[in-house]
Design an enzyme around this catalytic site. Structure first.
Site, PDB file in Angstrom:
ATOM      1  N   GLY A   1     -43.771  26.106 -29.677  1.00 42.81           N
ATOM      2  CA  GLY A   1     -43.676  27.028 -30.793  1.00 42.81           C
ATOM      3  C   GLY A   1     -44.168  28.424 -30.459  1.00 42.81           C
ATOM      4  O   GLY A   1     -44.797  28.657 -29.411  1.00 42.81           O
TER       5      GLY A   1
ATOM      6  N   ASP B   1     -48.545  13.637 -31.312  1.00 40.22           N
ATOM      7  CA  ASP B   1     -47.564  13.506 -32.390  1.00 40.22           C
ATOM      8  C   ASP B   1     -48.303  13.511 -33.719  1.00 40.22           C
ATOM      9  O   ASP B   1     -49.088  12.591 -34.005  1.00 40.22           O
ATOM     10  CB  ASP B   1     -46.784  12.201 -32.203  1.00 40.22           C
ATOM     11  CG  ASP B   1     -45.690  12.008 -33.237  1.00 40.22           C
ATOM     12  OD1 ASP B   1     -45.649  12.769 -34.229  1.00 40.22           O
ATOM     13  OD2 ASP B   1     -44.877  11.079 -33.066  1.00 40.22           O
TER      14      ASP B   1
ATOM     15  N   ALA C   1     -46.262  22.529 -36.870  1.00 43.54           N
ATOM     16  CA  ALA C   1     -46.014  22.344 -38.298  1.00 43.54           C
ATOM     17  C   ALA C   1     -44.546  22.026 -38.524  1.00 43.54           C
ATOM     18  O   ALA C   1     -43.699  22.279 -37.665  1.00 43.54           O
ATOM     19  CB  ALA C   1     -46.391  23.601 -39.088  1.00 43.54           C
ATOM     20  N   TYR C   2     -44.273  21.467 -39.684  1.00 38.45           N
ATOM     21  CA  TYR C   2     -42.895  21.333 -40.161  1.00 38.45           C
ATOM     22  C   TYR C   2     -42.592  22.626 -40.906  1.00 38.45           C
ATOM     23  O   TYR C   2     -43.175  22.894 -41.955  1.00 38.45           O
ATOM     24  CB  TYR C   2     -42.782  20.124 -41.086  1.00 38.45           C
ATOM     25  CG  TYR C   2     -41.372  19.835 -41.573  1.00 38.45           C
ATOM     26  CD1 TYR C   2     -40.654  18.760 -41.072  1.00 38.45           C
ATOM     27  CD2 TYR C   2     -40.752  20.634 -42.543  1.00 38.45           C
ATOM     28  CE1 TYR C   2     -39.360  18.480 -41.508  1.00 38.45           C
ATOM     29  CE2 TYR C   2     -39.470  20.377 -42.974  1.00 38.45           C
ATOM     30  CZ  TYR C   2     -38.781  19.297 -42.463  1.00 38.45           C
ATOM     31  OH  TYR C   2     -37.501  19.030 -42.901  1.00 38.45           O
TER      32      TYR C   2
ATOM     33  N   ASP D   1     -48.186  32.012 -46.607  1.00 36.85           N
ATOM     34  CA  ASP D   1     -48.158  32.682 -47.906  1.00 36.85           C
ATOM     35  C   ASP D   1     -47.399  31.873 -48.951  1.00 36.85           C
ATOM     36  O   ASP D   1     -47.509  32.138 -50.153  1.00 36.85           O
ATOM     37  CB  ASP D   1     -47.529  34.078 -47.772  1.00 36.85           C
ATOM     38  CG  ASP D   1     -46.093  34.031 -47.273  1.00 36.85           C
ATOM     39  OD1 ASP D   1     -45.802  33.236 -46.356  1.00 36.85           O
ATOM     40  OD2 ASP D   1     -45.259  34.802 -47.779  1.00 36.85           O
TER      41      ASP D   1
ATOM     42  N   TYR E   1     -42.217  22.809 -48.893  1.00 38.79           N
ATOM     43  CA  TYR E   1     -42.893  23.352 -47.724  1.00 38.79           C
ATOM     44  C   TYR E   1     -44.261  23.922 -48.110  1.00 38.79           C
ATOM     45  O   TYR E   1     -45.288  23.573 -47.515  1.00 38.79           O
ATOM     46  CB  TYR E   1     -42.040  24.428 -47.056  1.00 38.79           C
ATOM     47  CG  TYR E   1     -42.786  25.223 -46.017  1.00 38.79           C
ATOM     48  CD1 TYR E   1     -43.195  24.637 -44.822  1.00 38.79           C
ATOM     49  CD2 TYR E   1     -43.115  26.563 -46.234  1.00 38.79           C
ATOM     50  CE1 TYR E   1     -43.895  25.364 -43.872  1.00 38.79           C
ATOM     51  CE2 TYR E   1     -43.817  27.292 -45.290  1.00 38.79           C
ATOM     52  CZ  TYR E   1     -44.209  26.689 -44.108  1.00 38.79           C
ATOM     53  OH  TYR E   1     -44.919  27.408 -43.180  1.00 38.79           O
TER      54      TYR E   1
ATOM     55  N   LYS F   1     -48.032  22.432 -47.115  1.00 39.42           N
ATOM     56  CA  LYS F   1     -49.006  23.238 -46.385  1.00 39.42           C
ATOM     57  C   LYS F   1     -50.301  23.385 -47.183  1.00 39.42           C
ATOM     58  O   LYS F   1     -51.399  23.375 -46.602  1.00 39.42           O
ATOM     59  CB  LYS F   1     -48.413  24.612 -46.072  1.00 39.42           C
ATOM     60  CG  LYS F   1     -47.283  24.587 -45.048  1.00 39.42           C
ATOM     61  CD  LYS F   1     -47.738  24.111 -43.677  1.00 39.42           C
ATOM     62  CE  LYS F   1     -48.595  25.144 -42.980  1.00 39.42           C
ATOM     63  NZ  LYS F   1     -48.989  24.698 -41.604  1.00 39.42           N
TER      64      LYS F   1
END
Length: 305
Positions: free
Chosen positions: A10, A36, A60-61, A102, A125, A129
């Site tokens: 990433g 994982d 992260a997803y 955010d 999402y 988070k």
């Protein structure tokens, strides 16, 4: 020190791999199956093997729209996996840095959000988070949550690379002009971690250095304003750029709702950690240098005799 990074491919992980070794730190960055986030056993084994001084969760997803129909995996990675990783860090007595978003806010305040403002995510999402933040703080009191936004870099998939790709193939590009926030470059996020890390390793639980902080680039802008800066930079480097058309969010419907105003107030991070919100325009210039080359300069005049 030795830093274990969840995520290797990433944007933030790649930036950490570049930023930390010059200071003498060893970075162990792991992807599945070595680490994982959907497997507690994998996480425990990775932490035990690495024996780090600091753990950073840069995984992260992040598929905002897909999360609406894939909630189970979004929560498994963003909530459960984050909490398990923080807990394993706590079990060996080391601090934990976690990146959030955010999108935990609804974007309706009309002013930059502070860390203490009420959260109310608009979609899966953001909700996953937010629950991840809560899981992390519950599992490890020596945790730093860094909420950020609009992450870009020379690596991976991001807005800068998308705009450059469209610029090469289109005469006109429409970009949303009614969503407000700030670009944040992965290199600046990595620089913040590098700056904070020594103090975090030394600080006890309850220290003001731990908790929730906001970190984005400055100044605030819109996606349209960001695109303008990207195309201006590309043009200065001799590249073809398209006409830029301002469109409304309603003109570009997506499965997930996004905050109309996700601006974050970054004053707390500057006050506590001494790391001020960076000017994203400087990082954009560096990124464009990497992706397409330096700006063109006028040739020096030939000397005549």
């Amino acid at each position: 020190m030795k830093v274990l990074v969840a995520g290797r491919l990433g944007q933030v992980a790649q930036a950490l791999l570049r930023a930390l070794p010059p200071d003498g730190h060893e970075v162990v960055a792991l992807e599945p199956p070595e680490l994982d986030l959907t497997s507690r056993e994998s996480i425990a084994a990775a932490v035990a093997a690495a024996k780090p001084d600091l753990v950073v969760n840069a995984a992260a997803y992040t598929a905002v729209d897909k999360a609406e129909s894939d909630a189970a995996l979004a929560y498994a990675v963003n909530r459960d996996g984050a909490g398990w990783l923080a807990a394993e860090a706590a079990a060996i007595g080391v601090p934990f840095v976690h990146f959030s978003t955010d999108y935990v806010f609804p974007g309706e305040q009309g002013a930059p959000y502070r860390e203490t403002d009420p959260t109310s995510p608009l979609g899966v999402y953001g909700a996953s988070k937010l629950e991840g933040e809560q899981a992390v703080l519950a599992a490890n009191p020596r945790s730093v949550i860094l909420r950020t936004a609009w992450v870009c870099s020379p690596d991976g998939h991001n807005f800068v690379r998308t705009m450059l790709r469209l610029a090469a193939t289109r005469d006109e590009v429409g970009v949303v002009a009614d969503q407000h926030g700030a670009p944040t470059f992965a290199a600046d996020l990595a620089a913040a971690v590098r700056a904070m890390a020594p103090a975090l390793v030394a600080a006890p639980a309850g220290d003001a250095r731990f908790g929730v902080f906001h970190l984005t680039g400055m100044p605030h802008t819109t996606w349209h304003g960001f695109a303008e800066a990207i195309f201006a930079g590309a043009a200065a480097r001799g590249h073809k750029v398209p006409r830029l058309k301002a469109i409304a969010t309603a003109d570009y419907p997506t499965p997930a709702r996004r905050p109309a105003d996700g601006r974050l107030d970054c004053a707390k991070l500057a006050a506590v950690h001494g790391f001020a919100a960076p000017d994203w325009r400087l990082a954009l210039s560096d990124t464009l240098d990497t992706l397409i080359g330096p700006t063109l300069t006028a040739a020096a005049p030939q000397e005549t005799k």
